[in-house]
Scaffold this active site. Sequence first.
Site, PDB file in Angstrom:
ATOM      1  N   HIS A 100      66.797  79.202  34.219  1.00  0.00           N
ATOM      2  CA  HIS A 100      67.489  80.421  33.758  1.00  0.00           C
ATOM      3  C   HIS A 100      67.912  80.345  32.289  1.00  0.00           C
ATOM      4  O   HIS A 100      68.321  81.351  31.710  1.00  0.00           O
ATOM      5  CB  HIS A 100      68.733  80.692  34.616  1.00  0.00           C
ATOM      6  CG  HIS A 100      68.422  80.960  36.045  1.00  0.00           C
ATOM      7  ND1 HIS A 100      67.616  81.997  36.442  1.00  0.00           N
ATOM      8  CD2 HIS A 100      68.799  80.323  37.192  1.00  0.00           C
ATOM      9  CE1 HIS A 100      67.500  81.989  37.764  1.00  0.00           C
ATOM     10  NE2 HIS A 100      68.205  80.974  38.240  1.00  0.00           N
ATOM     11  N   ASP A 148      60.971  78.257  42.627  1.00  0.00           N
ATOM     12  CA  ASP A 148      62.386  78.444  42.974  1.00  0.00           C
ATOM     13  C   ASP A 148      62.550  79.870  43.533  1.00  0.00           C
ATOM     14  O   ASP A 148      61.805  80.784  43.166  1.00  0.00           O
ATOM     15  CB  ASP A 148      63.240  78.259  41.716  1.00  0.00           C
ATOM     16  CG  ASP A 148      64.737  78.279  41.999  1.00  0.00           C
ATOM     17  OD1 ASP A 148      65.328  77.193  42.091  1.00  0.00           O
ATOM     18  OD2 ASP A 148      65.304  79.388  42.125  1.00  0.00           O
ATOM     19  N   HIS A 152      64.781  81.972  42.869  1.00  0.00           N
ATOM     20  CA  HIS A 152      65.218  82.900  41.824  1.00  0.00           C
ATOM     21  C   HIS A 152      64.180  83.002  40.710  1.00  0.00           C
ATOM     22  O   HIS A 152      63.465  82.036  40.438  1.00  0.00           O
ATOM     23  CB  HIS A 152      66.556  82.420  41.227  1.00  0.00           C
ATOM     24  CG  HIS A 152      67.656  82.246  42.220  1.00  0.00           C
ATOM     25  ND1 HIS A 152      67.943  81.022  42.795  1.00  0.00           N
ATOM     26  CD2 HIS A 152      68.532  83.143  42.738  1.00  0.00           C
ATOM     27  CE1 HIS A 152      68.971  81.169  43.638  1.00  0.00           C
ATOM     28  NE2 HIS A 152      69.348  82.442  43.626  1.00  0.00           N
ATOM     29  N   ASP A 198      65.513  76.469  47.292  1.00  0.00           N
ATOM     30  CA  ASP A 198      66.470  77.475  47.777  1.00  0.00           C
ATOM     31  C   ASP A 198      65.753  78.615  48.507  1.00  0.00           C
ATOM     32  O   ASP A 198      66.391  79.573  48.942  1.00  0.00           O
ATOM     33  CB  ASP A 198      67.378  77.998  46.651  1.00  0.00           C
ATOM     34  CG  ASP A 198      66.680  78.162  45.327  1.00  0.00           C
ATOM     35  OD1 ASP A 198      65.435  78.085  45.284  1.00  0.00           O
ATOM     36  OD2 ASP A 198      67.381  78.380  44.315  1.00  0.00           O
TER      37      ASP A 198
HETATM   38  C1  OKP Z   1      70.058  78.874  40.005  1.00  0.00           C
HETATM   39  B1  OKP Z   1      68.678  78.419  40.462  1.00  0.00           B
HETATM   40  C2  OKP Z   1      73.877  85.468  43.741  1.00  0.00           C
HETATM   41  C3  OKP Z   1      74.611  84.225  43.277  1.00  0.00           C
HETATM   42  C4  OKP Z   1      74.234  83.852  41.887  1.00  0.00           C
HETATM   43  C5  OKP Z   1      73.961  81.900  40.486  1.00  0.00           C
HETATM   44  C6  OKP Z   1      72.656  81.480  41.071  1.00  0.00           C
HETATM   45  C7  OKP Z   1      71.878  80.587  40.145  1.00  0.00           C
HETATM   46  C8  OKP Z   1      70.641  79.998  40.789  1.00  0.00           C
HETATM   47  N1  OKP Z   1      73.943  85.689  45.149  1.00  0.00           N
HETATM   48  N2  OKP Z   1      74.782  82.611  41.440  1.00  0.00           N
HETATM   49  O1  OKP Z   1      67.626  79.297  40.229  1.00  0.00           O
HETATM   50  O2  OKP Z   1      68.617  77.908  41.786  1.00  0.00           O
HETATM   51 ZN    ZN Z   2      67.180  79.141  42.452  1.00  0.00          ZN
END
Ligand code: OKP
Ligand code: ZN
Length: 367
Positions: A179, A220, A222, A308
């Site tokens: 990120h 990932d 996200h 995740d």
């Molecule tokens: C980092 B990685 C939303 C919660 C967001 C931050 C998440 C960062 C993820 N439900 N909190 O890509 O695993």
């Molecule tokens: Zn993630």
Amino acid sequence: MKVYTSKLCTQMHTPGFEILGGAETHFYESPERREAIAGYMAEHPESFEITEEYSDFGEGPIRRVHKKELLEFLETAYDEWIKEGGHPNGVLPATVNHHKLARYGKQLASSCQARAGEFVFDLSAVITKDTYKAAWNAAQITLTATQELARLAENYQNAGDSKNHPPGVYALVRPPGHHAQSDMCGGYCYLNNLAIAAQWLIDESVKAGKPKKVAVLDIDYHHGNGTQEMFYSVSNPLYTSLHSSLDYPYFTGSADEKGEGEGLGFNINIPLPQATTDDEYVDALEKLIKEHVVPYQPDYIVVSLGVDTFIDDPIAGFLVTTDGYPKIGDVIRRIGVPTLFVQEGGYCIEKLGVNVGGILEGYLGKK
Ligand code: OKP
Ligand code: ZN
């Protein structure tokens, strides 16, 4: 498979809490994450060889993808924050410099709390006293792993034996990176380990007079907005990502973000629905590889390895199971290209080791 890591990845960056859903919660990107994965690797010496030593490549490779201003901010923020009376948990912005805020005059803000709004885009990237050092070390460990992969890839190529397993190396690091943009932190990320590694592979190959192509595979849950931003207008590396279409970071990751200029067509986002299952995930990955990664003819694959996507992950919404991860690793193995794995997310501590291990064992053809 060689695993590069360090106890410093456990010890140096330990915020006490983050703000999630408007509430103070424990810091999900916790030090225990690395311990859980390292524990699994130590129990499986037939597959993994842990190395705690790494080299320092200096600031040069980091500066290839990050702006100087961000590094200066990360290095100095915590001390200023404490002087200003900020909470000892660490730096968080008071206002984010949103593109919709009016700009009628010159910017007046100069405190750390205000400047944080330039460099931090959410409430999860808490900056503690040693966060910059921790992120620096994670980047250096990743570079050490990358250098080893380059060495193994050279031998693999010279041996000319396609029956040999393509080499793979794993960087077990935290904080994660995908990120982190060129001048912004967020999503538990400060320096983009994988982007630093990808750029290093490209730069070293050019220096050696043998330019190589790198394909990023971001698995990932996200979207890797940081990696996308850094490479949006170049054709090398190729960025590809499978991720939730609905979840964090919300404003990036749609399929119509295809790159720009020379990079047009070299940014591939495949958003997937919530509740994506093992079979659906593996099908989407195979399709992505067949349609985009293989035709690119990469010399290296660099994987943003998040687990995740796991069914019991506490902050995510896919249904991938422990049995699914070796299949994912096997699909990546079948590309037949030397691969660097860099740790990103995954927050179900109990199954983190077996899930990450599953991908890597699948890559090794061991599961
Ligand atoms: C980092 B990685 C939303 C919660 C967001 C931050 C998440 C960062 C993820 N439900 N909190 O890509 O695993
Ligand atoms: Zn993630």
